[in-house]
Design a protein around this motif. Structure first.
Motif, PDB file in Angstrom:
ATOM      1  N   VAL A 197    -118.866 -11.701 -36.263  1.00  0.00           N
ATOM      2  CA  VAL A 197    -118.478 -11.658 -34.847  1.00  0.00           C
ATOM      3  C   VAL A 197    -116.962 -11.722 -34.704  1.00  0.00           C
ATOM      4  CG1 VAL A 197    -118.486 -13.023 -32.715  1.00  0.00           C
ATOM      5  CG2 VAL A 197    -120.619 -12.544 -33.889  1.00  0.00           C
TER       6      VAL A 197
ATOM      7  N   ARG B 138    -114.543  -8.772 -32.975  1.00  0.00           N
ATOM      8  CA  ARG B 138    -113.858  -8.933 -31.695  1.00  0.00           C
ATOM      9  C   ARG B 138    -112.402  -9.361 -31.791  1.00  0.00           C
ATOM     10  NH1 ARG B 138    -118.506 -12.316 -28.649  1.00  0.00           N
ATOM     11  NH2 ARG B 138    -120.190 -11.451 -29.914  1.00  0.00           N
ATOM     12  N   ASP B 139    -111.920  -9.652 -32.976  1.00  0.00           N
ATOM     13  CA  ASP B 139    -110.522 -10.042 -33.110  1.00  0.00           C
ATOM     14  C   ASP B 139    -109.829  -9.142 -34.127  1.00  0.00           C
ATOM     15  OD1 ASP B 139    -108.082 -11.208 -33.220  1.00  0.00           O
ATOM     16  OD2 ASP B 139    -108.755 -13.163 -33.910  1.00  0.00           O
TER      17      ASP B 139
ATOM     18  N   PHE C 284    -118.133 -16.082 -29.406  1.00  0.00           N
ATOM     19  CA  PHE C 284    -116.780 -15.986 -29.971  1.00  0.00           C
ATOM     20  C   PHE C 284    -115.820 -16.705 -29.045  1.00  0.00           C
ATOM     21  CE2 PHE C 284    -112.760 -13.379 -30.348  1.00  0.00           C
ATOM     22  CZ  PHE C 284    -112.333 -14.006 -31.510  1.00  0.00           C
TER      23      PHE C 284
ATOM     24  N   ASP D  78    -112.015 -17.322 -28.633  1.00  0.00           N
ATOM     25  CA  ASP D  78    -110.730 -16.816 -29.114  1.00  0.00           C
ATOM     26  C   ASP D  78    -109.637 -17.849 -28.854  1.00  0.00           C
ATOM     27  OD1 ASP D  78    -108.918 -15.141 -30.235  1.00  0.00           O
ATOM     28  OD2 ASP D  78    -108.744 -13.807 -28.509  1.00  0.00           O
TER      29      ASP D  78
ATOM     30  N   ASN E 272    -123.798 -13.007 -27.613  1.00  0.00           N
ATOM     31  CA  ASN E 272    -122.620 -12.138 -27.589  1.00  0.00           C
ATOM     32  C   ASN E 272    -121.683 -12.449 -26.427  1.00  0.00           C
ATOM     33  OD1 ASN E 272    -123.665 -10.698 -29.845  1.00  0.00           O
ATOM     34  ND2 ASN E 272    -124.965  -9.522 -28.455  1.00  0.00           N
TER      35      ASN E 272
ATOM     36  N   THR F 122    -118.065 -14.073 -25.035  1.00  0.00           N
ATOM     37  CA  THR F 122    -116.687 -14.291 -25.478  1.00  0.00           C
ATOM     38  C   THR F 122    -115.973 -15.191 -24.489  1.00  0.00           C
ATOM     39  OG1 THR F 122    -116.616 -12.105 -26.515  1.00  0.00           O
ATOM     40  CG2 THR F 122    -114.506 -13.179 -26.073  1.00  0.00           C
TER      41      THR F 122
ATOM     42  N   TYR G 107    -112.227 -17.142 -23.766  1.00  0.00           N
ATOM     43  CA  TYR G 107    -110.825 -17.248 -24.142  1.00  0.00           C
ATOM     44  C   TYR G 107    -110.301 -18.651 -23.840  1.00  0.00           C
ATOM     45  CZ  TYR G 107    -110.785 -12.264 -25.027  1.00  0.00           C
ATOM     46  OH  TYR G 107    -111.048 -11.033 -25.553  1.00  0.00           O
TER      47      TYR G 107
ATOM     48  N   ASN H 293    -123.625 -10.845 -23.305  1.00  0.00           N
ATOM     49  CA  ASN H 293    -122.512  -9.886 -23.262  1.00  0.00           C
ATOM     50  C   ASN H 293    -121.524 -10.203 -22.131  1.00  0.00           C
ATOM     51  OD1 ASN H 293    -123.838  -8.389 -25.352  1.00  0.00           O
ATOM     52  ND2 ASN H 293    -125.117  -7.444 -23.776  1.00  0.00           N
TER      53      ASN H 293
ATOM     54  N   VAL I  58    -117.886 -11.827 -20.782  1.00  0.00           N
ATOM     55  CA  VAL I  58    -116.513 -12.140 -21.180  1.00  0.00           C
ATOM     56  C   VAL I  58    -115.904 -13.020 -20.102  1.00  0.00           C
ATOM     57  CG1 VAL I  58    -114.209 -11.225 -21.662  1.00  0.00           C
ATOM     58  CG2 VAL I  58    -116.236  -9.989 -22.461  1.00  0.00           C
TER      59      VAL I  58
ATOM     60  N   SER J  98    -112.412 -14.767 -19.177  1.00  0.00           N
ATOM     61  CA  SER J  98    -111.007 -14.647 -19.572  1.00  0.00           C
ATOM     62  C   SER J  98    -110.268 -15.973 -19.470  1.00  0.00           C
ATOM     63  CB  SER J  98    -110.332 -13.588 -18.706  1.00  0.00           C
ATOM     64  OG  SER J  98    -110.997 -12.355 -18.804  1.00  0.00           O
TER      65      SER J  98
ATOM     66  N   LEU K 127    -114.302  -5.898 -23.888  1.00  0.00           N
ATOM     67  CA  LEU K 127    -113.301  -6.956 -23.976  1.00  0.00           C
ATOM     68  C   LEU K 127    -112.028  -6.630 -23.208  1.00  0.00           C
ATOM     69  CD1 LEU K 127    -113.613  -7.826 -27.775  1.00  0.00           C
ATOM     70  CD2 LEU K 127    -114.688  -8.972 -25.847  1.00  0.00           C
TER      71      LEU K 127
END
Length: 231
Positions: A11, A15-16, A79, A81, A97, A99, A101, A123, A125, A127, A186
């Motif tokens: 993963v 994604r990174d 994930f 980040d 899945n 993400t 931040y 899925n 994201v 931020s 992303l």
């Protein structure tokens, strides 16, 4: 356990773009470390060893800067980040899945009992600096803009920005394209700006009003001249 760790590493690679090697991920990615610690803490929490579970989660917080309550239920493929300042509450449920931040909070809004933290779909994201608060549901394929504060349910396939969070894009993904069905978007830097759009709309209205006023002044001047000639 090893298959889960391999998936977590995959993963990060997926994604990174800064990830260069498996050893680098294992040693230097706090999001990866936090997820590993949470799995152990969650296992203990479910078996009633809540003090030990909290102890592990607090050690993880000290080490990574990421606070995940042992009671939180996390799906596959999370994930985080960078991760500094991320907080995930006790009754939070996170799908597959997802993400997150840095600076994201999945928290509560008060002292209510029971389910008091958000449920995040697949899925999604979230931020940097966004806050998702309360027992609300965030649908699948949702993007939440940086610094947003989300206090209400969000349906599937939406983009949310602002304080409080507002849905500014719905069904924006080309769902008919099979190649995008499982793709995680992303591009959280490419979000609509409702404030800028409103200002632009107001500017256009002002321009039309100024043009109308100028026309009225011309007609008024013409009528005044005609009236003076008649006198």
């Amino acid at each position: 356990m090893f298959s889960q760790i391999k998936r977590d590493i995959a993963v990060v690679f997926d994604r990174d773009p800064a990830a260069r090697s498996t050893l680098e991920i294992i040693l230097m990615y706090p999001g990866f470390h936090a997820i590993l610690f949470h799995r152990g803490a969650h296992w203990l929490h479910k078996r009633g060893l809540k003090f030990l579970a909290r102890l592990i989660s607090q050690f993880s917080r000290f080490l990574t800067g990421i606070e995940i309550h042992p009671g939180a239920v996390i799906g596959e493929g999370l994930f985080i980040d960078h991760g500094m300042g991320v907080v995930i509450g006790e009754t939070c449920e996170i799908g597959d899945n997802v993400t997150l931040y840095q600076g994201v909070t999945l928290g509560g809004t008060g002292k209510e009992k029971g389910k008091r933290h958000p449920t995040i779909g697949n899925n999604v994201v979230v931020s940097s600096g966004a806050k998702v608060l309360g027992s609300i549901t965030i649908g699948n394929n949702v993007k939440i803009g940086a610094g947003s504060v989300v206090l209400k349910d969000v349906p599937d396939n939406c983009t949310v920005v602002g304080v409080p969070g507002r849905v500014v894009k719905r069904e924006g993904r080309r769902l008919g394209d099979p190649s995008l069905e499982s793709q995680i978007d992303l591009q959280h830097n490419k979000l609509p700006d409702p404030v800028a759009e409103m200002i632009l709309c107001m500017q256009k209205k002002i321009d039309r009003l100024e043009e109308r006023i100028a026309q009225l002044e011309v007609w008024e001047d013409a009528e005044s001249i005609q009236h003076a000639k008649q006198n």
